[in-house]
Design an enzyme around this catalytic site. Structure first.
Site, PDB file in Angstrom:
ATOM      1  N   ASP A  67     -19.124  54.743 -11.533  1.00 17.59           N
ATOM      2  CA  ASP A  67     -19.497  56.150 -11.372  1.00 17.59           C
ATOM      3  C   ASP A  67     -19.127  56.707 -10.001  1.00 17.59           C
ATOM      4  O   ASP A  67     -19.863  57.473  -9.408  1.00 17.59           O
ATOM      5  CB  ASP A  67     -21.000  56.343 -11.618  1.00 17.59           C
ATOM      6  CG  ASP A  67     -21.864  55.528 -10.661  1.00 17.59           C
ATOM      7  OD1 ASP A  67     -21.337  54.575 -10.046  1.00 17.59           O
ATOM      8  OD2 ASP A  67     -23.065  55.839 -10.548  1.00 17.59           O
ATOM      9  N   HIS A 111       4.889  50.952   9.250  1.00 14.57           N
ATOM     10  CA  HIS A 111       3.653  51.698   9.014  1.00 14.57           C
ATOM     11  C   HIS A 111       2.987  52.186  10.302  1.00 14.57           C
ATOM     12  O   HIS A 111       2.238  53.157  10.282  1.00 14.57           O
ATOM     13  CB  HIS A 111       2.685  50.803   8.242  1.00 14.57           C
ATOM     14  CG  HIS A 111       1.488  51.503   7.697  1.00 14.57           C
ATOM     15  ND1 HIS A 111       1.555  52.413   6.654  1.00 14.57           N
ATOM     16  CD2 HIS A 111       0.179  51.439   8.052  1.00 14.57           C
ATOM     17  CE1 HIS A 111       0.343  52.858   6.384  1.00 14.57           C
ATOM     18  NE2 HIS A 111      -0.511  52.285   7.218  1.00 14.57           N
ATOM     19  N   SER A 125      -2.363  56.534   8.150  1.00  7.72           N
ATOM     20  CA  SER A 125      -2.614  55.637   7.026  1.00  7.72           C
ATOM     21  C   SER A 125      -3.809  56.129   6.205  1.00  7.72           C
ATOM     22  O   SER A 125      -3.770  57.218   5.626  1.00  7.72           O
ATOM     23  CB  SER A 125      -2.823  54.219   7.554  1.00  7.72           C
ATOM     24  OG  SER A 125      -2.895  53.280   6.518  1.00  7.72           O
TER      25      SER A 125
END
Length: 422
Positions: A347, A400, A140
């Site tokens: 940023d 998953h 993952s």
């Protein structure tokens, strides 16, 4: 040593900010695991990169995952507690409360993304492996870290294996959640089809907590939106069953009130006590200088009428983090102001280098789960086309957590793929 592995613990004092090696340091922990019969051999290393963000590596116990048993047949495995998790300078609610200001805490948390984890891994590799490249297994979010690794320090890698974790290289948080919510909707529909009686039961529970008078064992008020966060597990192989049996015991058969068992489990499943970084950094893993994430999941959510608290049927949510959580959940409250600062930050450093990835020559094998609720298969396959030396295996056989749920089947095939056997 336990009955199956020889285990060695390692602690590495490393810079909090790798761009400032003379500044504050943190201890990063990793556990070496090897077959006792091969403990004295020179074996190739396999670095395990756990999912998350905010997840610690699994602990090798009786019944350890089949992938670990398979890997230790041929490799010396390093289970890394990524910085901020487990025994690696854990970022907890108690630790967060010690910071003097939200600005200071936010600045600290900014050093816990994939680029810093890669720098940790490289320092550890040089210390353990005589500077020889090693292999990785990224589950993952560990796959996201792998792509950062290939961008920042590919010379440290020999082969890479990714399970459900090929990220979109340029996808913003808004892009991700625009794709995520339809999959969450589909998982809810599958759940209703499998357990139709739970529709009315869930609504009854939601009505019971809507007035605000139900408290969890830790004192938090149970709200409808926190109840809906139980859907976080819908993308796992046993997710539907976990929620179904939880709802099955929700109401005390004598009084009709919500049971203590139910309330305790809801507090545990939605409290983020063990992994607050999962909530705090969830959207920042998609941030690469393209503007603020700005609570992308919340903005997407509020635009969808069928995800309203009073919608019928009531839909559970998934891997989505919302600003209200930092007010309503005790384990997240110390992070509240810092989390808002991180959501406003613009940023962020790039996590991926598209040109370097396009020229990649390190063999990469990735399983893509066709119905993955957490990582969009379309984005994953696009990334596979944009990165050199990537081979994919697309399947709907597992959800998953397939690397664990499959025994050793997933890792065995991925290793064969990077070795050119299949």
């Amino acid at each position: 040593m336990n009955h199956r592995y020889t285990i060695t613990d390692h602690v590495f004092p490393l810079p909090l900010d790798h761009h400032d090696p003379t500044g504050p340091r943190i201890d990063v922990f990793a556990r070496e695991v090897v077959d006792p019969a091969r403990a004295h051999e020179k074996l190739p290393w396999l670095l395990y990169l756990q999912g998350g963000p905010g997840g610690k590596s699994p602990r090798p116990i009786s019944g350890s995952p089949g992938w670990l048993r398979h890997a230790t047949r041929t490799h010396r495995v390093l289970l890394l507690d990524q910085r901020g998790t487990g025994r690696s300078a854990p970022v907890t609610a108690r630790a967060a409360a010690r910071f003097r200001s939200a600005d200071e805490l936010a600045a600290h948390l900014a050093h816990f993304r994939a680029d810093s984890i890669v720098a940790d891994a490289e320092a550890i590799r040089r210390a353990l492996c005589d500077d020889e490249p090693w292999e990785t297994l990224g589950q993952s979010y560990g796959g996201f870290i792998t792509l950062s690794y290939l961008s920042l320090a590919p010379e440290g890698l020999r082969r890479c294996h990714i399970t459900g974790g090929l990220p979109g290289l340029s996808a913003t948080a808004d892009d991700v959640y625009a794709l995520t919510y339809p999959r969450i909707r589909d998982k809810n529909a599958e759940f209703r089809e499998r357990y139709p009686d739970d529709v009315a039961r869930l609504r009854r529970i939601a009505d019971a907590v809507a007035g605000g008078g139900v408290r969890l064992p830790d004192g938090d008020v149970l709200t409808v939106r926190r109840l809906r966060a139980l859907g976080q597990v819908f993308g796992m192989g046993d997710g539907f069953e976990r929620v179904h049996w939880l709802l099955d015991e929700a109401l005390d058969p004598t009084t009709g009130e919500l049971s203590d068992t139910f309330l305790r489990q809801v507090a545990t499943l939605t409290g983020f006590v063990d992994n607050p970084l999962y909530a705090v950094l969830q959207e920042s893993i998609y941030a690469q200088g393209a503007g603020a994430t700005g609570w992308a999941a919340e903005r997407t959510h509020t635009a969808l009428a069928d995800f309203a608290d009073d919608a019928d049927p009531l839909l559970l949510t998934g891997e989505t983090i919302h600003p209200w959580m930092f007010d309503e959940i005790a384990g997240l409250r110390p992070f509240a102001e810092a989390a808002h600062l991180l959501a406003e930050r613009v940023d962020w450093a790039p996590l991926y280098d598209p040109a370097r990835l396009a020229a990649n020559r390190v063999p990469v094998a990735a399983i893509v789960y066709h119905d993955d609720m957490y990582v969009d298969a379309g984005l994953s396959l696009r990334t596979a086309r944009e990165v050199g030396a990537v081979r994919t295996w697309v399947t709907n056989e597992w959800e998953h957590d397939g690397v664990t749920a499959s025994g050793d089947a997933v890792l065995s095939r991925l290793m064969d793929m990077t070795a050119g056997v299949v």
